[in-house]
Design a protein around this motif. Structure first.
Motif, PDB file in Angstrom:
ATOM      1  N   GLU A 113     -31.690 -67.832 -16.060  1.00 29.42           N
ATOM      2  CA  GLU A 113     -31.643 -69.157 -15.451  1.00 29.42           C
ATOM      3  C   GLU A 113     -30.461 -69.293 -14.497  1.00 29.42           C
ATOM      4  OE1 GLU A 113     -31.910 -73.870 -16.772  1.00 29.42           O
ATOM      5  OE2 GLU A 113     -31.465 -72.326 -18.260  1.00 29.42           O
ATOM      6  N   ARG A 114     -29.300 -68.749 -14.833  1.00 34.87           N
ATOM      7  CA  ARG A 114     -28.117 -68.899 -13.999  1.00 34.87           C
ATOM      8  C   ARG A 114     -27.421 -67.573 -13.689  1.00 34.87           C
ATOM      9  NH1 ARG A 114     -26.859 -74.321 -13.766  1.00 34.87           N
ATOM     10  NH2 ARG A 114     -27.926 -75.610 -15.317  1.00 34.87           N
ATOM     11  N   LYS A 162     -28.333 -72.863 -10.629  1.00 37.85           N
ATOM     12  CA  LYS A 162     -29.602 -72.345 -11.124  1.00 37.85           C
ATOM     13  C   LYS A 162     -30.254 -71.469 -10.064  1.00 37.85           C
ATOM     14  CE  LYS A 162     -33.911 -73.870 -13.321  1.00 37.85           C
ATOM     15  NZ  LYS A 162     -34.725 -75.047 -13.738  1.00 37.85           N
ATOM     16  N   GLU A 211     -30.357 -73.478  -6.523  1.00 36.95           N
ATOM     17  CA  GLU A 211     -30.631 -74.911  -6.662  1.00 36.95           C
ATOM     18  C   GLU A 211     -29.929 -75.739  -5.599  1.00 36.95           C
ATOM     19  OE1 GLU A 211     -32.211 -78.280  -8.908  1.00 36.95           O
ATOM     20  OE2 GLU A 211     -32.593 -76.141  -9.079  1.00 36.95           O
TER      21      GLU A 211
END
Length: 551
Positions: A362-363, A385, A409
């Protein structure tokens, strides 16, 4: 599995081809003349080709046209894969510009096809990678022009993924779209740019000023191979389609007749609590294939799934599981997966050489060697993200290393060098990969989430000159941006902050919440005239309707 009834195949076009003088050289095979190939057939074969390389050369008697198709066939007409007889007239683009076909899917169930026309002079005047990023050209004659190719509601639910096949012999590509409605829609897209005769000024929901409809773009029907939402689609070759879904299966379909060669079943993970953000129904276990990656040799495949902290290796020679790699706590912690994170792999992809692969979380992300040993980390700075991963084609200087592009993101596109790392802080920590460049972000006034992007290589000048990269980004706010990146291979991996590269060619506001993006260069030549194509389509539709009434 549901069974769909298919009308009789189009015979109007076949009749015209058989009457042509060159029709005897390229005969269309009979419908249903190819037998289904299974894993058992591959195991008995001495050559043992992989599922991607398998052609299914075993012949079977032709099926009568009145026979109902089996499960997995298309819900409408299916074009043969043979090359039609060439006609006398051809349509060519003499303007010298570069034409791109963009396809987007959205939460609003809309499948949007956009044609982008880029003047060559605009690409020749782009600055090098070490210069500042410029805005789009304000000259109307030297600016990117967008026009709608198609725009319609393709599914009953949101479109989650799409895939575009390599070009076929007939200057066409297959477009497959997957949705939460458990269906895969298949289309035939022409690779020839639309002529000015088809561009008409019509009202549009987007900001484009024209609509250029291509009569050679056709819908081939729907595939019902899965019982849950479709999560991933890929054409590793023009003859095979791989599809993954939340039912923990990866189906392998043949584009000749769209039958399923085999279906790889991944085990359902054991319930280990309910991680935050999970969308599984009450009482059910989070399951589904998040992503898969096929090795360049087309004999191995990696997959990551929901609810499990591991990576699975599949042998495409036999269709069976070859191994499982569990992610340890130390690796997950360094990759940004905290105590309450799911720890599951979101993305996986091979490098171009096939000697390493990247697992995205995710990160963060981790780079593994061919021996499945982690050797480096990919961590964005500042932490944000991650959404999409793509390998950048090698351009510029030879031996500059492999680059991976990652969308974030906060509206950035980060370029990491896989084979270049810096020293780690601790003894037991993995060295991080070097971020050599970035595109977009707050510095350029772009802060929206980049949901998906594509990287295309264009040869603007003659072969002695290096090719240029055109990157198309799609944001969740509906903005599609075209970037030109020159000299990315010469960017140094040493230094502090990543260098801002690229220049903005043009922006299109679609007004939709984009979820996926596909793009390719319109470099084909259309076979036949527009009148012939329209007449063939009308004749085939009439004969299909008559055939269905007789049945």
């Amino acid at each position: 599995m549901a069974t769909k009834t298919v009308p009789a195949p189009i015979s109007g076009k076949r009749k015209r081809e058989e009457s042509h003088p060159n029709a005897a050289k390229t005969k269309r095979p009979a419908v249903g003349s190819e037998a289904k190939v299974t894993f058992k057939d591959a195991a008995d074969s001495s050559a043992k080709p992989s599922l991607v390389q398998r052609t299914g050369s075993v012949k079977a008697p032709a099926k009568p046209e009145t026979e109902s198709p089996t499960n997995g066939t298309l819900a409408s007409e299916t074009n043969g894969s043979s090359v039609p007889a060439p006609l006398a007239s051809t349509i060519e683009s003499h303007d010298g510009d570069i034409h791109l076909q963009l396809v987007t899917g959205s939460y609003e169930r809309v499948l949007h096809g956009i044609s982008a026309k880029i003047p060559r002079e605009l690409l020749r005047t782009q600055p090098a990678s070490d210069q500042e990023v410029e805005g789009p050209s304000t000259d109307a004659d030297n600016a990117v022009r967008f026009s709608d190719t198609f725009l319609f509601a393709a599914h009953a639910s949101s479109i989650r993924c799409l895939a575009i096949s390599p070009s076929t012999e007939s200057d066409k590509r297959y477009l497959a779209t997957g949705s939460s409605d458990e269906r895969i829609n298949v289309y035939s897209i022409s690779t020839a740019p639309s002529t000015h005769n088809h561009q008409v000024d019509l009202p549009s929901l987007a900001s484009t000023s024209s609509t250029s409809e291509n009569p050679r773009n056709r819908s081939l029907g729907s595939l019902i191979h899965h019982d849950r939402a479709i999560t991933r689609l890929e054409f590793p070759a023009k003859g095979k389609l791989f599809s993954a879904a939340e039912d923990n299966t990866i189906a392998i379909s043949r584009t000749r007749d769209w039958t399923v060669l085999s279906s790889i079943k991944a085990p359902i993970p054991k319930p280990q609590g309910r991680p935050s953000g999970d969308t599984a129904a009450p009482g059910e276990t989070p399951a589904g294939v998040n992503d898969f990656a096929i090795h360049p040799s087309q004999k191995l495949m990696l997959s990551v799934g929901r609810g499990e902290r591991c990576l699975r290796l599949w042998n495409l020679m036999t269709g069976k599981k070859a191994g499982v790699l569990n992610f340890d706590r130390s690796l997950l912690s360094q990759a940004g997966e905290g105590k309450y994170s799911s720890g599951e792999g979101r993305q996986v992809l091979w490098t171009a050489a096939g000697d390493a692969y990247i697992v995205g979380f995710e990160r963060g992300a981790a780079v593994f060697g061919i021996g499945s040993k982690p050797k480096a980390l990919i961590t964005p700075s500042p932490i944000t993200k991650l959404h999409q991963f793509r390998m950048v084609p090698p351009v510029g200087q030879a031996g500059s290393g492999e680059l991976v592009a990652i969308s974030t993101e906060d509206g950035r596109l980060l370029f990491f060098r896989v084979d270049a790392t810096v020293s780690a802080d601790g003894k037991d920590k993995l060295p991080p990969c070097t971020c050599v460049a970035q595109l977009g972000g707050a510095e350029t006034g772009i802060g929206g989430r980049i949901k998906d992007f594509e990287v295309l290589t264009l040869q603007v000048e003659e072969p002695p000159a290096p090719p240029m990269l055109v990157i198309i980004t799609a944001s969740s706010d509906g903005a599609i941006r075209l970037w030109c990146v020159a000299g990315l291979g010469s960017v140094s991996a040493e230094g502090g902050a990543p260098q801002q590269v690229g220049s903005l060619l043009g922006t299109l506001e679609t007004g939709s919440r984009i979820t996926c993006l596909g793009a390719f260069v319109l470099d084909g030549k259309a076979v036949g005239s527009v009148a012939d194509e329209a007449e063939e389509a009308e004749t085939g539709a009439n004969e299909n309707s008559e055939g269905s009434e007789n049945e």
